[in-house]
Design a protein around this motif. Sequence first.
Motif, mmCIF file in Angstrom:
data_model
loop_
_atom_site.group_PDB
_atom_site.id
_atom_site.type_symbol
_atom_site.label_atom_id
_atom_site.label_comp_id
_atom_site.label_asym_id
_atom_site.label_seq_id
_atom_site.Cartn_x
_atom_site.Cartn_y
_atom_site.Cartn_z
ATOM 1 N N TYR A 79 0.824 -1.215 0.000
ATOM 2 C CA TYR A 79 0.000 0.000 0.000
ATOM 3 C C TYR A 79 0.859 1.267 0.000
ATOM 4 O O TYR A 79 0.324 2.369 0.084
ATOM 5 C CB TYR A 79 -0.923 0.014 1.222
ATOM 6 C CG TYR A 79 -2.100 -0.937 1.145
ATOM 7 C CD1 TYR A 79 -2.227 -1.859 0.113
ATOM 8 C CD2 TYR A 79 -3.094 -0.898 2.109
ATOM 9 C CE1 TYR A 79 -3.297 -2.732 0.048
ATOM 10 C CE2 TYR A 79 -4.180 -1.767 2.060
ATOM 11 C CZ TYR A 79 -4.282 -2.679 1.026
ATOM 12 O OH TYR A 79 -5.356 -3.530 0.973
ATOM 13 N N ARG A 80 2.163 1.092 -0.106
ATOM 14 C CA ARG A 80 3.057 2.260 -0.119
ATOM 15 C C ARG A 80 4.220 2.023 -1.067
ATOM 16 O O ARG A 80 4.839 0.963 -1.052
ATOM 17 C CB ARG A 80 3.598 2.530 1.292
ATOM 18 C CG ARG A 80 4.621 3.660 1.331
ATOM 19 C CD ARG A 80 5.293 3.773 2.688
ATOM 20 N NE ARG A 80 6.365 4.765 2.678
ATOM 21 C CZ ARG A 80 7.243 4.936 3.666
ATOM 22 N NH1 ARG A 80 7.161 4.184 4.762
ATOM 23 N NH2 ARG A 80 8.187 5.849 3.569
ATOM 24 N N ARG A 81 4.496 3.022 -1.901
ATOM 25 C CA ARG A 81 5.725 3.077 -2.688
ATOM 26 C C ARG A 81 6.368 4.430 -2.419
ATOM 27 O O ARG A 81 5.890 5.459 -2.884
ATOM 28 C CB ARG A 81 5.439 2.910 -4.183
ATOM 29 C CG ARG A 81 5.179 1.463 -4.602
ATOM 30 C CD ARG A 81 4.903 1.330 -6.094
ATOM 31 N NE ARG A 81 6.018 1.790 -6.902
ATOM 32 C CZ ARG A 81 7.078 1.040 -7.249
ATOM 33 N NH1 ARG A 81 7.153 -0.212 -6.839
ATOM 34 N NH2 ARG A 81 8.038 1.529 -7.992
ATOM 35 N N ARG A 82 7.385 4.407 -1.591
ATOM 36 C CA ARG A 82 8.108 5.607 -1.179
ATOM 37 C C ARG A 82 7.158 6.637 -0.570
ATOM 38 O O ARG A 82 6.659 6.440 0.523
ATOM 39 C CB ARG A 82 8.913 6.170 -2.360
ATOM 40 C CG ARG A 82 9.961 5.197 -2.874
ATOM 41 C CD ARG A 82 10.599 5.660 -4.166
ATOM 42 N NE ARG A 82 11.379 6.887 -3.987
ATOM 43 C CZ ARG A 82 11.839 7.604 -5.003
ATOM 44 N NH1 ARG A 82 11.568 7.240 -6.253
ATOM 45 N NH2 ARG A 82 12.550 8.691 -4.778
ATOM 46 N N ARG A 83 6.871 7.719 -1.259
ATOM 47 C CA ARG A 83 6.025 8.781 -0.700
ATOM 48 C C ARG A 83 4.596 8.763 -1.250
ATOM 49 O O ARG A 83 3.857 9.724 -1.079
ATOM 50 C CB ARG A 83 6.671 10.154 -0.939
ATOM 51 C CG ARG A 83 7.919 10.358 -0.090
ATOM 52 C CD ARG A 83 8.494 11.745 -0.245
ATOM 53 N NE ARG A 83 9.564 11.946 0.733
ATOM 54 C CZ ARG A 83 9.377 12.432 1.955
ATOM 55 N NH1 ARG A 83 8.163 12.785 2.342
ATOM 56 N NH2 ARG A 83 10.383 12.567 2.789
ATOM 57 N N VAL A 84 4.220 7.679 -1.881
ATOM 58 C CA VAL A 84 2.869 7.529 -2.409
ATOM 59 C C VAL A 84 2.206 6.350 -1.709
ATOM 60 O O VAL A 84 2.776 5.261 -1.623
ATOM 61 C CB VAL A 84 2.883 7.301 -3.930
ATOM 62 C CG1 VAL A 84 1.459 7.124 -4.453
ATOM 63 C CG2 VAL A 84 3.577 8.456 -4.640
#
Length: 507
Positions: free
Chosen positions: A290-295
């Motif tokens: 549910y997270r890729r770096r800051r997204v």
Amino acid sequence: MHDVVIVGAGPVGLFLACELGLAGCSVVVLEREPEPGSPWRSDPLGMRGLFAASLQAFHRRGMLHPLLTASGVHDAPGADLDADGPPPLRGGVGHFAGMVLDPANVDLAALPFRLPSPAPDFTMTSLAAIETVLSERATGLGVEIRRGVTVSALAQDDEGVVVGAGEHEYPARWVVGCDGGRSTVRRLAGFEFVGTEPRFTGYTMVATLADPEKLRPGIHLTPTGMYLRMRAEGHIGVMDFDGGAFDRSQPPTRDHLQTVLRRVSGTDVTLSEVHFASSFTDRAMQTTTYRRRRVLLAGDAARIHSPLGGQGLNTGLGDALNLGWKLAATVHGHAPDGLLDTYTRERHPVGARVLDWSRAQVAAMSPDPHGQALQGLIRDLIGTRDGTTYVFEKVSGSSIRHDLGSDQPLVGRNAPDFRLADGTCLAELMHDGRGVVLDFSAEGRLRDAAADWHNRLCYAAGAAKNDLGLGAVLVRPDGIVAWAGDRAFDRKAFERAAGQWFGNAQT
């Protein structure tokens, strides 16, 4: 630069915006649709069911009464807050694969940690009602909502994210995609989306029937699928097991809808006119994280599945509640190490279970001999007290328990609405979005320790109407019990738990 850009002004995006605004974050919500109202969000097409966990979330933020009022619920049965034993069910209990549950068959004594609450177990509402309440709250908290904005680009680095919409750019420290099953944010950020292909095409419509007496009201499983004639005049749902071949491949015309409805219902019913119609499938997909770096992603942007059982909206609101306080703590710089990573760790398994729950219902509704045999077996099980209780726990969300590394049976569960002797309930203490320490000891043994997190925790001491045999409870801002001690609790254990979820103590 905003702290957070949220893409999507549906219930999930707006609830998340309220959580972040309540915590003092700078938030802008970008919504593609130019106006908030549409027939697809109002009664009857926009009608949805909210279960206990979602209604409790609105109660904990002081929005339950506005929500019920906006939903036209003026005669919700009241809770006997002084009752002994588990309170009775207030509201519906749902269905499994079209097989409606009998509320009288739910074993209330078997439901974990059930205490009286003003929040009902279930209510029908509309997306429009939810969004109206949340939009007003978000705006009052300083959240900016921009409509008619279509996101087309996204770029991120170690410092932040830039969201592009035509000639405009929206820089932020974080971006959350709450933009639905066909999420642009999910695609632009490169999330992996995996799962299973559909077995049916579903249709929802508002139509004028020339001979309405030919369709029985309610949910009906048939040898070729399922149809629903709902309470609103002309509101019909149909499921056609065609392998998902038709979904959005062409507009659902009156002739096509009539042909499908006749085949599935086994009648020669006639559609005089179709006013609104749309199609969907049971395609079940989920992002691997549910997270890729800051997204980050929440709600249908993170997973898609059939609408059977009404789990999508409730699960999405749970995502927003779980993410909001963790992202806010990260923005403000006092989140303990790894706090934001617990969002995926806690909510991804919940989403995966919802997908499997949807798949199981589709399998039981299949018109082939295998599906019919399975349906008969499940119908027998649901007819038992244990079977009904099991299904109710699943659809209501009361069976959800996050693994927080504790054997204490309440830890990781949604907290019951503890009520102190002076009448103060847990939900009232959570209106400002902080965590809560409930100290049931007469001498207030945790008063000094809780003061070390004074701006992150609300402390309340005193005997409770029903303390469930506990001496103290630490509740996270999302209502999940982070720690619970018996009457001889260890203060150091509380301090470790508080540090784990709320960062270093402030001395």
